[in-house]
Each structure stands twice: as structure tokens, then as C-alpha cells.
Write an enzyme that holds these catalytic residues in place. Structure first.
Site, PDB file in Angstrom:
ATOM      1  N   HIS A 158      76.789  72.752  -3.130  1.00  7.00           N
ATOM      2  CA  HIS A 158      77.999  72.934  -2.323  1.00  7.00           C
ATOM      3  C   HIS A 158      77.921  72.251  -0.958  1.00  7.00           C
ATOM      4  O   HIS A 158      78.675  72.592  -0.048  1.00  7.00           O
ATOM      5  CB  HIS A 158      78.305  74.433  -2.141  1.00  7.00           C
ATOM      6  CG  HIS A 158      79.778  74.737  -2.291  1.00  7.00           C
ATOM      7  ND1 HIS A 158      80.289  76.016  -2.201  1.00  7.00           N
ATOM      8  CD2 HIS A 158      80.839  73.929  -2.531  1.00  7.00           C
ATOM      9  CE1 HIS A 158      81.593  75.991  -2.377  1.00  7.00           C
ATOM     10  NE2 HIS A 158      81.946  74.734  -2.588  1.00  7.00           N
TER      11      HIS A 158
ATOM     12  N   CYS B 242      81.409  79.967   1.451  1.00  4.55           N
ATOM     13  CA  CYS B 242      80.168  79.562   0.778  1.00  4.55           C
ATOM     14  C   CYS B 242      79.517  78.330   1.402  1.00  4.55           C
ATOM     15  O   CYS B 242      78.330  78.347   1.731  1.00  4.55           O
ATOM     16  CB  CYS B 242      80.446  79.296  -0.698  1.00  4.55           C
ATOM     17  SG  CYS B 242      80.937  80.748  -1.639  1.00  4.55           S
TER      18      CYS B 242
END
Length: 482
Positions: A132, A77
Site C-alpha cells: 500500500h 491504511c
């Protein structure tokens, strides 16, 4: 004289812009990035009813634009999101793996994000969902070019901390003594932030708040679209949804909707949320002047009971198998992108950075290595072939494979994220047209392909000498070595 020079400079800028006509406003850009949505989930990619839920809104979006069957992402990710935001392979930015709790993480402020490029061109910029790319406030998205943000700094695995000692039918009960204790590891939060202001903790990230997060993301994104459309301001709306990241659980309003279980209910919500964003563009009167991208950051989930479907491809994410690298990609831009087009040409997520910068009239930085290539002529149908023939595939900091045209050279064998990564004494070569599942090594009869494939790795290695990669966890301020 100064007035005349200013006019000439303005004229030159207009002539070099892709939107030189003064009556054509800059296009809006919407990027809907689903989390771990496998290649085989959507109806238009062979999923839909086979996965228990039709996806009519997304399928229609594909019919109105271009759909890629060889869109490639990075293996995890954080790397994929870094590549999207910077146009650089994550191995360059020190963001090549998902960060662990408590370790330094994120993009250095030296990186120039897509939001920063477009913000300088007068775009309003917003992100709703998982960032993230930095869990310290200094590296939150509102310090990286975004005007506003609502979401989480890291990942959704952390929703399970506060539920690990409960018997809730979703996660096993392990007892409070063995379970998570907030005194040892603090709870994680959903944040709200605006540029120039301190971020605000809104509520704890847990199973209940994750279930409703995509609804909240959609509400905020559609309000942003409406507000900027009314103001006549071009916008970048980056919408990294939480679904279908594990634990794959739908909004309470979708529980039981399909009758086919939680995964199918979540897939129905995926389609519904995309439809709400598309409806908001139409209601705001900007549908015709908005470029919409719908994609996934990774292949499907690998953990039971939330395994994703990756269509014909073998493997899982966190590997260099095709199930990890190939992801859905749909792009619609009325009047620019031909409707109903499907292509198997290679495009990589790093390519979105220079392509969308082009759309917004911005230039990519010239003081660093940018790996993405402008794909606008390809995506708009002006040329049939992609401007990319291949790329190196890293898993964390390991060069694990190289793709070139329809060939795949595996340097490290790892089929599943839970398998050990085994370096191969002799690399294996696969023909991805005749061997979709990467099972038949055809190296001996096709050694002619190796020079081109190894050349891709060689070029990247040579560029490291000129532009050394940033170490993972590098602090700010970062200054590249001379």
C-alpha cells in the site's frame, strides 16, 4: 597504525550498540500488523467472546509482554503504513491518504524505510501481505529495502471487482453490463518478488484468493523465520495480514468454526495465524531473542456488514475520533520487556521506526524531519512515562485534531468516514479520561491546556518551513528543496 585505528573504531561501535556483548546476537524483529482490527476485537481488549471468538494466543502474548491502551495510528491504511516504515507523519511524505486506482501513489525512493536501515545492519528482511506504499514496480517493497515480498500493492477493496456481477451471497448482483469489465480496468494481482529481480504475478486478487491469503502469508513468513534462524542471520519479518479488512471473510477451513458467523470465524483465524508465527519462533529456537509486536493499522471497519468493534471509543476510521486513532498494541521481548505490564501512556506508530532502529543498532537519518521518538526505555520498563506527550492528528491533508496527555482538541468534526468533514468555528476540547466518547466540550473551563496543544501544531508547521512536505504523487527521483 591502521589496524589499531580499526580496532578502536570497532570497539567504539560495540560500546554504543545496545548489544555490546559479543556473545549476544542482534535480536530478531517480528511485526504482525492486522488490517483494520478495532480496539475492541481482541479478548485482552474487552472483545474475544463478546465478538463471538476467543483469542487465547494473542491474550497470552499480552500476558508475556506489554500492552498499550493509548497506542495511536493514522486515520487510513496508507498513512499508518507510511508512518511505520519511515517514522514520519504521512503528511510529510505525500502518503496522507489511500490512493485511488490510476493515480500516482507511494513513497518516493528518497524515503529511508525501516527495512533499509536494518538491511544495512545485516538483517534479512521480508514482507508478506499488503504494501500500500506504491503500486508501480519501481516502488514495490523489494525496491524499498525488503529482500522478499508476497502480497498485494494496494488494498483489498479490489477483490470485489470481479464479483460485483455475481450473486454469491456476499456481494449484491448488479448485472454484467453495469459491472466491472477487465477490458476497462485490469484485474489486480497477488505478487511475489525478490530484491534485484522482476516481480511476478502469482494469481488474481479476488474473493477466493483473499480467503486463503493469510494462510499463504503465514506459510511464507514461517519459512523465512526457519531459514534465517538456521543460518544464524538476524531478521525483520513484517507481516501485514489481510484480516479483518473488508470483505471480512475467513479461510474456508474456518468457515463455521465458531458458529457465530463470518466475523467471529475471521477473528478465530486472526488468533490462529498469530499463534502459528509464535510457534514458528519457538520451533526455530529464536523465541527468546525475538522482539514481537502485534498491532493494527487502523480502527475497525465502518462499512456494513463488516463493521468492527472499537471498544469504548466513538467514531470510525478515516476520522480523528478515538475509534480511529486508538488501536491494539502488544509487544513481547523476553528478558527485556516486563511481562503483564499495561500502560495508558501515549505512543504513536511513528515511534516504532526509531525504536526498532535502536533495537537493530541502526541510526535514523539526520537529513530530514523524523517525527518518531525512541520508546525503548519506556517499553522495557526502565521509565514509567512515554517519551511522547501528544501529536497532531491528520485525516488526509486536514489537521483534524490534536492530542496532548489525556486531552483531545477537535478542529474538524467528523464522526463517521461517510460523514462530511466540518471545520469547527470554535474547537472543541474533550477530557478523554472522563469522556471516552468525546461528547462533552469542556473548552471554557480548560483554556489553560490550549497553549500546549496549539504548540504541537505550531512546531509541526515550523518544521514544514525547513523540511517542506512532499506532494502526493511526487515522481522519482525526488530531491528535497533547499
Amino acid at each position: 597504525m591502521k589496524s589499531r585505528l580499526s580496532c578502536l573504531a570497532l570497539l567504539g561501535a560495540l560500546l554504543t550498540s545496545p548489544f555490546a556483548c559479543a556473545t549476544t546476537p542482534p535480536p530478531n524483529i517480528v511485526v504482525m500488523l492486522y488490517d483494520n482490527l478495532g480496539y475492541g476485537e481482541l479478548g485482552v481488549y474487552g472483545g474475544g467472546v463478546l465478538r463471538g471468538a476467543e483469542t487465547p494466543r494473542i491474550d497470552q502474548l499480552a500476558a508475556e509482554g506489554v500492552r498499550l491502551t493509548n497506542f495511536n495510528v493514522e486515520a487510513q491504511c496508507t498513512p499508518s503504513r507510511s508512518a511505520l516504515m519511515t517514522g514520519r507523519f504521512s503528511i510529510r511524505s505525500g502518503t496522507y491518504k489511500v490512493p485511488r486506482v490510476g493515480s500516482p501513489d507511494g513513497l518516493t525512493l528518497w524515503e529511508v524505510t525501516l527495512a533499509e536501515l536494518l538491511s544495512e545492519k545485516g538483517y534479512a528482511t521480508g514482507i508478506w501481505g499488503k504494501w500500500h506504499l506504491g503500486s508501480s514496480e519501481a516502488r514495490f517493497p523489494t525496491n524499498q529495502g525488503f529482500d522478499e515480498w508476497y502480497g498485494v500493492p494496494r488494498t483489498y477493496d479490489e477483490v470485489m471487482w470481479s464479483n460485483a456481477d455475481e450473486s454469491n451471497g456476499v456481494l449484491p448482483s448488479i448485472g454484467s453490463k453495469q459491472g466491472w469489465d477487465e477490458k476497462l480496468v485490469p484485474a489486480q494481482y497477488i505478487y511475489e518478488a525478490r530484491k534485484g529481480e522482476a516481480a511476478r504475478k502469482v494469481k488474481k486478487l479476488d474473493l477466493a484468493s483473499k480467503r486463503t491469503l493469510d494462510e499463504e502469508i503465514t506459510e511464507r513468513a514461517t519459512a523465512f523465520i526457519k531459514r534465517n534462524a538456521e543460518a544464524g542471520k538476524p531478521f525483520l519479518a513484517y507481516i501485514p495480514f489481510s484480516l479483518v479488512h473488508m470483505p471480512t471473510l475467513p479461510n474456508p477451513a474456518f468457515v463455521g468454526k465458531t458458529g457465530n458467523g463470518s466475523w467471529a470465524d475471521a477473528l478465530a483465524e486472526v488468533d490462529h495465524r498469530a499463534g502459528q508465527i509464535l510457534d514458528a519462533l519457538k520451533a526455530a529456537g529464536v523465541e527468546q531473542n525475538t522482539l514481537v509486536i502485534l498491532a493494527s493499522d487502523n480502527g475497525g471497519e465502518a462499512t456494513h456488514p463488516w463493521e468492527g468493534a472499537n471498544g469504548p471509543w466513538r467514531g470510525t476510521y478515516f476520522t480523528a475520533m478515538e475509534a480511529s486513532l486508538r488501536a491494539p498494541f502488544i509487544m513481547r521481548w523476553p528478558g527485556h520487556v516486563p511481562a503483564g505490564r499495561v500502560s495508558n501512556e501515549i505512543v504513536h506508530i511513528v515511534d516504532l521506526y526509531p525504536t526498532l532502529a535502536h533495537v537493530g543498532g541502526a541510526e535514523v537519518p539526520s537529513d530530514r524531519a523524523v517525527d518518531g521518538v525512541d520508546q525503548m526505555d519506556f517499553l522495557t520498563g526502565k521509565q514509567q512515562n512515554s517519551n511522547r506527550e501528544g501529536f497532531p492528528a491528520y485525516v488526509a491533508d486536514r489537521l483534524s485534531a490534536i492530542k496532548w496527555r489525556n486531552w483531545k482538541l477537535q478542529l474538524i468534526q467528523q464522526d463517521n468516514m461517510y460523514d462530511p468533514a466540518v471545520p469547527l468555528a470554535i474547537p472543541r476540547l474533550y477530557n478523554l479520561l472522563t469522556d471516552l466518547r468525546e461528547e462533552n466540550n469542556v473548552m471554557l473551563e480548560n483554556t489553560w491546556a490550549l497553549p500546549r496543544m496549539m504548540g504541537i501544531a505550531g512546531q509541526l508547521k515550523a518544521s514544514f518551513a525547513k523540511y517542506p512536505p512532499i506532494e502526493s504523487g511526487a515522481p522519482d527521483p525526488y530531491v528535497p528543496p533547499h
